[in-house]
Design a protein around this motif. Structure first.
Motif, PDB file in Angstrom:
ATOM      1  N   GLY A 194      42.701  23.050  50.175  1.00 52.83           N
ATOM      2  CA  GLY A 194      43.584  21.899  50.092  1.00 52.83           C
ATOM      3  C   GLY A 194      45.008  22.193  49.674  1.00 52.83           C
ATOM      4  N   ALA A 195      45.417  23.460  49.707  1.00 53.59           N
ATOM      5  CA  ALA A 195      46.805  23.791  49.371  1.00 53.59           C
ATOM      6  C   ALA A 195      47.745  23.139  50.372  1.00 53.59           C
ATOM      7  CB  ALA A 195      46.997  25.307  49.369  1.00 53.59           C
ATOM      8  N   ILE A 231      47.712  27.292  43.375  1.00 54.28           N
ATOM      9  CA  ILE A 231      46.542  26.454  43.160  1.00 54.28           C
ATOM     10  C   ILE A 231      45.635  27.072  42.092  1.00 54.28           C
ATOM     11  CG2 ILE A 231      46.614  25.548  45.504  1.00 54.28           C
ATOM     12  CD1 ILE A 231      44.367  27.512  46.212  1.00 54.28           C
ATOM     13  N   THR A 232      44.722  26.276  41.579  1.00 53.19           N
ATOM     14  CA  THR A 232      43.653  26.790  40.724  1.00 53.19           C
ATOM     15  C   THR A 232      42.345  26.142  41.183  1.00 53.19           C
ATOM     16  OG1 THR A 232      44.014  25.048  39.067  1.00 53.19           O
ATOM     17  CG2 THR A 232      45.135  27.155  38.713  1.00 53.19           C
ATOM     18  N   ALA A 252      33.605  25.475  43.609  1.00 48.13           N
ATOM     19  CA  ALA A 252      34.172  24.368  44.380  1.00 48.13           C
ATOM     20  C   ALA A 252      33.577  24.368  45.783  1.00 48.13           C
ATOM     21  CB  ALA A 252      35.693  24.497  44.442  1.00 48.13           C
ATOM     22  N   VAL A 253      33.370  23.168  46.325  1.00 49.61           N
ATOM     23  CA  VAL A 253      32.747  23.024  47.638  1.00 49.61           C
ATOM     24  C   VAL A 253      33.828  22.881  48.708  1.00 49.61           C
ATOM     25  CG1 VAL A 253      31.241  21.597  49.086  1.00 49.61           C
ATOM     26  CG2 VAL A 253      30.662  22.014  46.679  1.00 49.61           C
ATOM     27  N   ILE A 254      33.698  23.647  49.776  1.00 50.60           N
ATOM     28  CA  ILE A 254      34.614  23.562  50.911  1.00 50.60           C
ATOM     29  C   ILE A 254      33.816  23.210  52.158  1.00 50.60           C
ATOM     30  CG2 ILE A 254      36.409  25.095  50.027  1.00 50.60           C
ATOM     31  CD1 ILE A 254      35.083  27.412  51.478  1.00 50.60           C
ATOM     32  N   ASN A 255      34.472  22.560  53.103  1.00 46.35           N
ATOM     33  CA  ASN A 255      33.801  22.131  54.331  1.00 46.35           C
ATOM     34  C   ASN A 255      34.139  23.084  55.463  1.00 46.35           C
ATOM     35  OD1 ASN A 255      34.121  20.090  57.007  1.00 46.35           O
ATOM     36  ND2 ASN A 255      32.230  19.936  55.837  1.00 46.35           N
ATOM     37  N   THR A 256      33.154  23.821  55.944  1.00 46.03           N
ATOM     38  CA  THR A 256      33.344  24.809  56.991  1.00 46.03           C
ATOM     39  C   THR A 256      32.594  24.395  58.256  1.00 46.03           C
ATOM     40  OG1 THR A 256      31.411  26.196  56.530  1.00 46.03           O
ATOM     41  CG2 THR A 256      33.362  26.531  55.146  1.00 46.03           C
ATOM     42  N   LEU A 257      32.761  25.184  59.302  1.00 42.68           N
ATOM     43  CA  LEU A 257      32.088  24.908  60.565  1.00 42.68           C
ATOM     44  C   LEU A 257      30.572  24.878  60.387  1.00 42.68           C
ATOM     45  CD1 LEU A 257      33.211  24.479  63.434  1.00 42.68           C
ATOM     46  CD2 LEU A 257      32.727  26.879  63.894  1.00 42.68           C
ATOM     47  N   TYR A 280      36.903  39.624  54.562  1.00 41.45           N
ATOM     48  CA  TYR A 280      36.339  39.539  53.210  1.00 41.45           C
ATOM     49  C   TYR A 280      37.399  39.861  52.168  1.00 41.45           C
ATOM     50  CZ  TYR A 280      34.219  41.241  48.923  1.00 41.45           C
ATOM     51  OH  TYR A 280      33.954  41.478  47.591  1.00 41.45           O
ATOM     52  N   TRP A 281      38.150  40.922  52.380  1.00 50.62           N
ATOM     53  CA  TRP A 281      39.196  41.289  51.417  1.00 50.62           C
ATOM     54  C   TRP A 281      40.236  40.170  51.278  1.00 50.62           C
ATOM     55  CZ3 TRP A 281      39.718  46.929  53.623  1.00 50.62           C
ATOM     56  CH2 TRP A 281      38.780  47.758  52.984  1.00 50.62           C
ATOM     57  N   GLY A 282      40.534  39.486  52.376  1.00 50.53           N
ATOM     58  CA  GLY A 282      41.488  38.382  52.315  1.00 50.53           C
ATOM     59  C   GLY A 282      40.975  37.228  51.480  1.00 50.53           C
ATOM     60  N   LEU A 283      39.706  36.863  51.695  1.00 52.31           N
ATOM     61  CA  LEU A 283      39.096  35.800  50.887  1.00 52.31           C
ATOM     62  C   LEU A 283      39.034  36.217  49.425  1.00 52.31           C
ATOM     63  CD1 LEU A 283      36.098  34.806  53.223  1.00 52.31           C
ATOM     64  CD2 LEU A 283      38.344  33.722  53.072  1.00 52.31           C
ATOM     65  N   ARG A 284      38.648  37.469  49.193  1.00 52.40           N
ATOM     66  CA  ARG A 284      38.577  37.994  47.828  1.00 52.40           C
ATOM     67  C   ARG A 284      39.918  37.877  47.131  1.00 52.40           C
ATOM     68  NH1 ARG A 284      37.911  44.435  47.086  1.00 52.40           N
ATOM     69  NH2 ARG A 284      40.005  44.299  47.986  1.00 52.40           N
ATOM     70  N   SER A 285      40.993  38.185  47.847  1.00 48.74           N
ATOM     71  CA  SER A 285      42.321  38.197  47.228  1.00 48.74           C
ATOM     72  C   SER A 285      42.731  36.820  46.725  1.00 48.74           C
ATOM     73  CB  SER A 285      43.366  38.723  48.220  1.00 48.74           C
ATOM     74  OG  SER A 285      43.661  37.763  49.225  1.00 48.74           O
ATOM     75  N   ILE A 286      42.385  35.770  47.493  1.00 49.23           N
ATOM     76  CA  ILE A 286      42.718  34.413  47.057  1.00 49.23           C
ATOM     77  C   ILE A 286      41.933  34.054  45.795  1.00 49.23           C
ATOM     78  CG2 ILE A 286      42.642  31.964  47.691  1.00 49.23           C
ATOM     79  CD1 ILE A 286      44.860  33.618  49.053  1.00 49.23           C
ATOM     80  N   CYS A 287      40.681  34.470  45.738  1.00 51.85           N
ATOM     81  CA  CYS A 287      39.880  34.228  44.536  1.00 51.85           C
ATOM     82  C   CYS A 287      40.455  34.979  43.339  1.00 51.85           C
ATOM     83  CB  CYS A 287      38.432  34.638  44.776  1.00 51.85           C
ATOM     84  SG  CYS A 287      37.555  33.591  45.962  1.00 51.85           S
TER      85      CYS A 287
END
Length: 249
Positions: A118-119, A126-127, A132-137, A180-187
């Motif tokens: 939701g950014a 963001i924090t 947190a629940v996200i809506n994916t395909l 995966y590394w991209g998702l990891r980086s945001i976390c």
């Protein structure tokens, strides 16, 4: 999926993407469609809901979307990021474009998760909790399930008995690892409670430990232009020896 509605919705997503990335212009692209195939996914271990193609000779872009799946904003943002990265860094150079494959998958997944969370813009601080629940395909899921699912998907591709069967499966497996590394980086950047579950054995069976360490160390945070340019030869020097070793050309 109605083609007229698809184009109208895609145009809205393009406007939203420009606002999200805080840019005023976006490259022109051709739209084509295809159906996601379960048989292809079963035989290869993957099939893509959306793909982007860049032709360095013509400096042209093609966006391929699935006609039998719902058009999801986060997936379109992911593909738009590929187009934007190629426009900024490939410079009609086929070698540079090939080497950009790792970084752009990393970056596209960063943008994908930011949108899912939701950014409003890519620069928003963001924090969130990994619960947190996200809506994916695939439906609603927690962030941590989404991130670990991508990690397990990369492990699964690298662990197939026929890996690497061809150059496409090799590139796809590397792409999922960078995803995966991209998702990891945001976390790592914004989650209040993220702890990485390190599982690198499958990757180290094929990627020399020195190269893997260099790749893994680089893929954290938002990369600047200098880091992106460094990532290109590192990707090439990691992937191309594997292409030669397994006679994939």
């Amino acid at each position: 999926m109605c083609q007229d509605l698809n184009i109208e919705k895609l145009k809205r997503f393009e406007d939203d993407f420009k606002q999200f990335m805080e840019i005023t212009d976006f490259p022109l692209y051709q739209l084509i469609t295809k159906e996601v195939s379960l048989s292809v996914a079963d035989s290869q271990g993957y099939d893509s809901a959306a793909l982007t193609f860049y032709n360095p000779k013509t400096n042209g872009y093609t966006l391929q979307l699935s006609s039998n799946l719902i058009l999801s904003k986060y997936l379109v943002f992911h593909e738009f990021t590929h187009i934007l990265d190629a426009d900024m860094y490939a410079n009609s150079d086929s070698t540079a474009y090939a080497g950009l494959s790792g970084y752009t998958e990393y970056h596209a997944s960063q943008i994908e998760l930011m949108q899912l969370l939701g950014a409003k813009t890519t620069n928003e601080k963001i924090t969130f909790s990994v619960n947190a629940v996200i809506n994916t395909l695939s439906g609603d899921t927690s962030v941590i399930q989404y991130v670990r699912g991508k990690q397990q998907y990369a492990i699964q591709l690298f662990s197939r008995d026929d890996f690497p069967a061809n150059i496409d499966t090799l590139k796809s497996a590397f792409g999922v690892l960078y995803n995966y590394w991209g998702l990891r980086s945001i976390c790592e950047l914004y989650a209040l409670d993220y702890v990485e579950e390190i599982q690198n054995d499958a990757f180290l069976r094929f990627i020399p430990s020195m190269n893997f360490c260099l790749l893994n160390i680089m893929m954290h945070g938002w990369l600047d232009k200098q880091e992106i340019e460094k990532s290109i030869p590192l990707y090439i020097n990691t992937l191309f020896p594997l292409i030669e070793k397994y006679n994939l050309i």
